[in-house]
Write an enzyme that holds these catalytic residues in place. Structure first.
Site, PDB file in Angstrom:
ATOM      1  N   GLU A  94      -8.445  -3.469  -4.957  1.00 12.48           N
ATOM      2  CA  GLU A  94      -9.372  -2.384  -5.282  1.00 12.48           C
ATOM      3  C   GLU A  94     -10.805  -2.782  -4.917  1.00 12.48           C
ATOM      4  O   GLU A  94     -11.529  -2.038  -4.246  1.00 12.48           O
ATOM      5  CB  GLU A  94      -9.264  -2.081  -6.775  1.00 12.48           C
TER       6      GLU A  94
ATOM      7  N   ASP B  19      -3.653   2.037  -4.885  1.00 13.34           N
ATOM      8  CA  ASP B  19      -5.028   2.490  -4.687  1.00 13.34           C
ATOM      9  C   ASP B  19      -5.806   1.490  -3.829  1.00 13.34           C
ATOM     10  O   ASP B  19      -6.559   1.882  -2.934  1.00 13.34           O
ATOM     11  CB  ASP B  19      -5.735   2.741  -6.018  1.00 13.34           C
TER      12      ASP B  19
END
Length: 330
Positions: free
Chosen positions: A53, A110
């Site tokens: 991330e 993500d």
């Protein structure tokens, strides 16, 4: 006629690139605080570990700042240290103090999407097809390893392992990175990305829980289609879920999916907005939003205020949210 034409072209190019090339002091402050010389981003609020991330966040910031040197450091460290060659994705967490810095071999979808999106942006800015080719390989692996059709929806699981429990799947709605998915759809023309966007908004519209009418950080989607807070986590709209309105706004500032967020934020004065809410008990955090959390609130409410001030009080996550809000608001 040449000079006006050239001037018009210069103005047009400035309009296209200036929001993503003038990061100035905020990016320099961010780099000084969180970017190691080898290209690793440290999470100062979490023992200086690193995550995909954070690598993806910083890669987006570097492209936006026209900082190719920093981008290449970030990408090289990420690709050489976190790449899982068996599935084309990235190990989600790196802890430099452990004998094995990567004990968990799972990915975080993500982080993978943020990295792939940043690579697409890098090719668009610096005209190096190797970036977009790397992005294509990541998105292909994401679709193959994390995207499923379940309970009538096309969804992206938070990781390749451990989230499809047959009778339910666990979702993290803050991983629905709509602007990245749109970029992948535009590049590949694959229907799967458009389905993820459409069904992502449908699912979000049914995740609202309790008086707050908001999703929690982690949600369960049952085989029959029912959405409830996932049992293994507190039923809170908290530090993960705050990214939901950020990504919605980044993709579509007028999206109806922002309505519950505006309703929630709007019932509090800016300085008195709780940092989290338990949607089951309606209990509020005993402390208020500040830093990056407040920046997301401001963006959602149409009150974002330009280049952020990255202060000594901001840890990695707060500073990252401030920077992402700035990029989303361009």
């Amino acid at each position: 006629m040449r000079k006006p034409a050239c001037a018009a072209l210069a103005v047009m190019m400035t309009m296209i690139f200036s929001p993503f090339s003038q990061a100035g002091q905020a990016w320099e402050s961010y780099k000084a605080r969180f970017l190691m010389p080898d290209g690793r981003v440290v999470d100062t609020g979490n023992g200086n570990v690193s995550h995909t991330e954070g690598q993806g966040f910083a890669m987006l910031m570097a492209v936006a700042s026209d900082d190719k040197t920093a981008f290449d450091k970030l990408w090289h460290w990420t690709d050489s240290t976190l790449k899982n060659k068996s599935n084309g994705l990235f190990y989600w967490r790196y802890n430099p103090v452990l004998p094995d810095p990567i004990p968990d071999k799972n990915n975080a979808s993500d982080g993978d999407a943020l990295i792939a999106w940043a690579l697409l942006k890098a090719d668009a800015r610096w005209h190096d097809a190797r970036y977009s080719q790397a992005s294509d390989a990541i998105t292909k692996s994401l679709v193959a390893r994390t995207v499923i059709r379940y309970a009538g929806y096309r969804v992206m699981l938070p990781g390749a392992q451990g989230f499809n429990l047959n009778s339910e799947v666990i979702l993290n709605p803050s991983y629905f990175i709509f602007p990245a998915w749109q970029a992948f759809a535009d590049r590949s023309h694959l229907q799967v990305w458009r389905e993820l966007i459409q069904d992502g908004h449908k699912v979000l519209g049914k995740m609202g829980t309790g008086t707050a009418n908001l999703p929690t950080d982690w949600m369960s989607l049952a085989a029959g289609g029912k959405l409830t807070p996932a049992n293994a986590w507190p039923p809170r709209m908290s530090y993960d879920a705050i990214r939901i309105p950020l990504y919605i706004h980044w993709s579509s500032p007028q999206s109806p999916s922002l309505t519950p967020w505006r309703s929630w934020f709007g019932q509090f004065s800016r300085e008195k907005t709780p940092a989290w809410v338990n949607v089951t008990t309606n209990e509020y955090a005993p402390y208020m939003m500040e830093g990056g959390l407040l920046a997301v609130r401001d963006l959602t409410m149409g009150q974002a205020s330009g280049e952020p001030d990255i202060t000594a009080k901001d840890d990695y996550y707060s500073a990252s949210l401030k920077m992402l809000v700035w990029l989303a608001d361009q």
